[in-house]
Enzyme design. Structure first.
Site, PDB file in Angstrom:
ATOM      1  N   GLU A   6      -3.175  -1.080  -4.310  1.00 20.64           N
ATOM      2  CA  GLU A   6      -2.237  -0.226  -3.564  1.00 20.64           C
ATOM      3  C   GLU A   6      -2.643  -0.050  -2.104  1.00 20.64           C
ATOM      4  OE1 GLU A   6       0.268   1.621  -3.007  1.00 20.64           O
ATOM      5  OE2 GLU A   6       1.316   1.705  -4.905  1.00 20.64           O
ATOM      6  N   ASP A   7      -1.659   0.028  -1.211  1.00 20.74           N
ATOM      7  CA  ASP A   7      -1.980   0.292   0.200  1.00 20.74           C
ATOM      8  C   ASP A   7      -1.552   1.685   0.649  1.00 20.74           C
ATOM      9  OD1 ASP A   7       0.799  -0.259   0.170  1.00 20.74           O
ATOM     10  OD2 ASP A   7       0.729  -0.736   2.307  1.00 20.74           O
ATOM     11  N   LYS A  33       6.305   7.526  -6.789  1.00 20.37           N
ATOM     12  CA  LYS A  33       4.887   7.761  -6.520  1.00 20.37           C
ATOM     13  C   LYS A  33       4.796   8.995  -5.616  1.00 20.37           C
ATOM     14  CE  LYS A  33       4.208   2.746  -6.378  1.00 20.37           C
ATOM     15  NZ  LYS A  33       3.911   1.559  -5.552  1.00 20.37           N
ATOM     16  N   SER A  89       6.302  -1.187  -8.020  1.00 19.28           N
ATOM     17  CA  SER A  89       6.760  -0.950  -6.644  1.00 19.28           C
ATOM     18  C   SER A  89       7.844   0.111  -6.586  1.00 19.28           C
ATOM     19  CB  SER A  89       7.328  -2.262  -6.076  1.00 19.28           C
ATOM     20  OG  SER A  89       8.000  -2.025  -4.863  1.00 19.28           O
ATOM     21  N   ALA A  90       7.853   0.876  -5.489  1.00 24.78           N
ATOM     22  CA  ALA A  90       8.912   1.863  -5.262  1.00 24.78           C
ATOM     23  C   ALA A  90      10.205   1.208  -4.807  1.00 24.78           C
ATOM     24  CB  ALA A  90       8.455   2.861  -4.195  1.00 24.78           C
ATOM     25  N   ASP A 111       1.122  -3.216  -6.230  1.00 21.08           N
ATOM     26  CA  ASP A 111       2.181  -2.732  -5.363  1.00 21.08           C
ATOM     27  C   ASP A 111       2.700  -3.961  -4.600  1.00 21.08           C
ATOM     28  OD1 ASP A 111       3.727  -0.914  -3.726  1.00 21.08           O
ATOM     29  OD2 ASP A 111       2.219  -1.195  -2.164  1.00 21.08           O
ATOM     30  N   LEU A 112       3.875  -3.867  -4.027  1.00 20.02           N
ATOM     31  CA  LEU A 112       4.446  -5.043  -3.346  1.00 20.02           C
ATOM     32  C   LEU A 112       4.310  -4.942  -1.820  1.00 20.02           C
ATOM     33  CD1 LEU A 112       6.128  -7.688  -3.444  1.00 20.02           C
ATOM     34  CD2 LEU A 112       8.179  -6.253  -3.370  1.00 20.02           C
ATOM     35  N   ASP A 113       5.059  -3.978  -1.232  1.00 21.29           N
ATOM     36  CA  ASP A 113       5.111  -3.860   0.228  1.00 21.29           C
ATOM     37  C   ASP A 113       3.736  -3.489   0.776  1.00 21.29           C
ATOM     38  OD1 ASP A 113       7.962  -4.300   0.485  1.00 21.29           O
ATOM     39  OD2 ASP A 113       8.256  -2.301  -0.342  1.00 21.29           O
ATOM     40  N   LYS A 134       4.918   4.747   3.904  1.00 17.05           N
ATOM     41  CA  LYS A 134       4.373   3.764   2.960  1.00 17.05           C
ATOM     42  C   LYS A 134       4.417   4.321   1.546  1.00 17.05           C
ATOM     43  CE  LYS A 134       0.990   1.090   5.559  1.00 17.05           C
ATOM     44  NZ  LYS A 134      -0.455   0.964   5.814  1.00 17.05           N
ATOM     45  N   THR A 149       6.238  -6.333   4.604  1.00 18.87           N
ATOM     46  CA  THR A 149       7.616  -5.912   4.845  1.00 18.87           C
ATOM     47  C   THR A 149       7.713  -4.623   5.665  1.00 18.87           C
ATOM     48  OG1 THR A 149       7.407  -5.025   2.642  1.00 18.87           O
ATOM     49  CG2 THR A 149       8.794  -6.976   2.886  1.00 18.87           C
TER      50      THR A 149
HETATM   51  C1  BG6 Z   1       7.875   1.004  -0.747  1.00 15.15           C
HETATM   52  C2  BG6 Z   1       7.689   0.984   0.753  1.00 15.15           C
HETATM   53  O1  BG6 Z   1       7.209  -0.080  -1.329  1.00 15.15           O
HETATM   54  O2  BG6 Z   1       9.268   0.910  -1.073  1.00 15.15           O
HETATM   55  C3  BG6 Z   1       8.505   2.090   1.388  1.00 15.15           C
HETATM   56  O3  BG6 Z   1       6.316   1.156   1.052  1.00 15.15           O
HETATM   57  C4  BG6 Z   1       9.964   1.958   0.980  1.00 15.15           C
HETATM   58  O4  BG6 Z   1       8.380   2.030   2.787  1.00 15.15           O
HETATM   59  C5  BG6 Z   1      10.069   1.967  -0.544  1.00 15.15           C
HETATM   60  O5  BG6 Z   1      10.737   3.028   1.502  1.00 15.15           O
HETATM   61  C6  BG6 Z   1      11.507   1.784  -1.050  1.00 15.15           C
HETATM   62  O6  BG6 Z   1      11.962   0.504  -0.700  1.00 15.15           O
HETATM   63  P1  BG6 Z   1      13.459   0.010  -0.785  1.00 15.15           P
HETATM   64  O7  BG6 Z   1      13.346  -1.498  -0.610  1.00 15.15           O
HETATM   65  O8  BG6 Z   1      13.983   0.373  -2.142  1.00 15.15           O
HETATM   66  O9  BG6 Z   1      14.230   0.670   0.294  1.00 15.15           O
HETATM   67 MG    MG Z   2       2.805  -0.506  -0.363  1.00 15.61          MG
END
Ligand code: BG6
Ligand code: MG
Length: 225
Positions: A183-184, A159, A128-129, A23-25, A59, A31
């Site tokens: 993953e967090d 997810k 990542s989402a 996962d990224l964030d 998250k 972020t």
């Molecule tokens: C996830 C974050 O990685 O990405 C969420 O944990 C965030 O908080 C989601 O809403 C979508 O991100 P983005 O950058 O497409 O708005």
């Molecule tokens: Mg995350």
């Protein structure tokens, strides 16, 4: 697998693992604070507040779903078209914050872990989402570590649906049972399990359930070296 590190043991990469999907964030980059600032600004512009505690619940949650939740918390009703405008406004504010990210703006140990995995011939994917994932990977100088990047632009279902991780495994040509996900978020842990993958949860046992292992920092992935 036993949760053998939940009581102080060290993480050790299982022998069968061939690929790691990150996962990224909150795992590689910090972020969440930028998401918080941008969502708070949006909520305030609509006349209500948005707390850090509420931010925690977002998250791993997609941008559109996050907005729906925030509008519900603020008891504000908006049409679909208005919601699209608001999501764009939030993202413009968020982009202004992440545009300043640069190499080094990664969480402690992230670069060392990625370097170690590459040197030891593991495949590496992002799952990542976020629709901003590639920009963040580029700005922070870590995009070259990844054999595949699956982000919010590449999936139909967010997810906890397993789609993002299954697509990652497919792109790496590694079977799901030979992948481990880091993953967090609870949604991400649930998605990884639904994909039939092993999961390393980043966080506390009070907040996360269902992970095979729990660590408190990504650098603990290196503790078996
Ligand atoms: C996830 C974050 O990685 O990405 C969420 O944990 C965030 O908080 C989601 O809403 C979508 O991100 P983005 O950058 O497409 O708005
Ligand atoms: Mg995350």
């Amino acid at each position: 697998m036993t949760q053998n590190n939940l009581h102080g043991g060290q993480f050790s990469m299982p022998n069968e693992i061939r690929a790691v999907i990150f996962d990224l964030d909150g795992v590689l980059v910090d972020t969440a604070v930028f998401h918080f600032q941008a969502w708070k600004r949006l909520a305030n512009s609509l006349g209500f507040d948005f707390t850090r505690k509420q931010n925690e619940q977002l998250k791993g949650v997609s941008r559109s779903r996050s907005l729906e939740l925030i509008l519900t918390w603020g008891n504000v009703h908006k049409t679909q078209e208005e919601q699209e405008q608001l999501a764009k406004q939030k993202n413009d504010w968020y982009l202004a914050l992440i545009n300043d990210m640069q190499p080094g703006d990664t969480l402690p140990g992230a670069v060392e872990v990625l370097t170690y995995l590459r040197a030891n011939h593991y495949k590496i994917a992002l799952g990542s989402a976020s629709k901003n994932a590639r920009l963040i990977l580029k700005n922070t100088g870590i995009v070259h570590f990844f054999d595949a990047v699956v982000d919010g632009n590449a999936v139909q279902r967010s997810k906890p649906d397993p789609e993002v991780f299954l697509k990652g495994a497919l792109a790496l040509a590694v079977p799901a049972d030979k992948c481990v996900v880091v993953e967090d978020s609870q949604a991400g842990i649930d998605a990884a399990r639904a994909a039939g993958m092993q999961v390393v949860g980043l966080g506390s046992i009070d907040d996360l359930t269902g992970a095979d292992y729990l660590i408190s920092s990504v650098k603990e992935l290196l503790s078996d070296q």
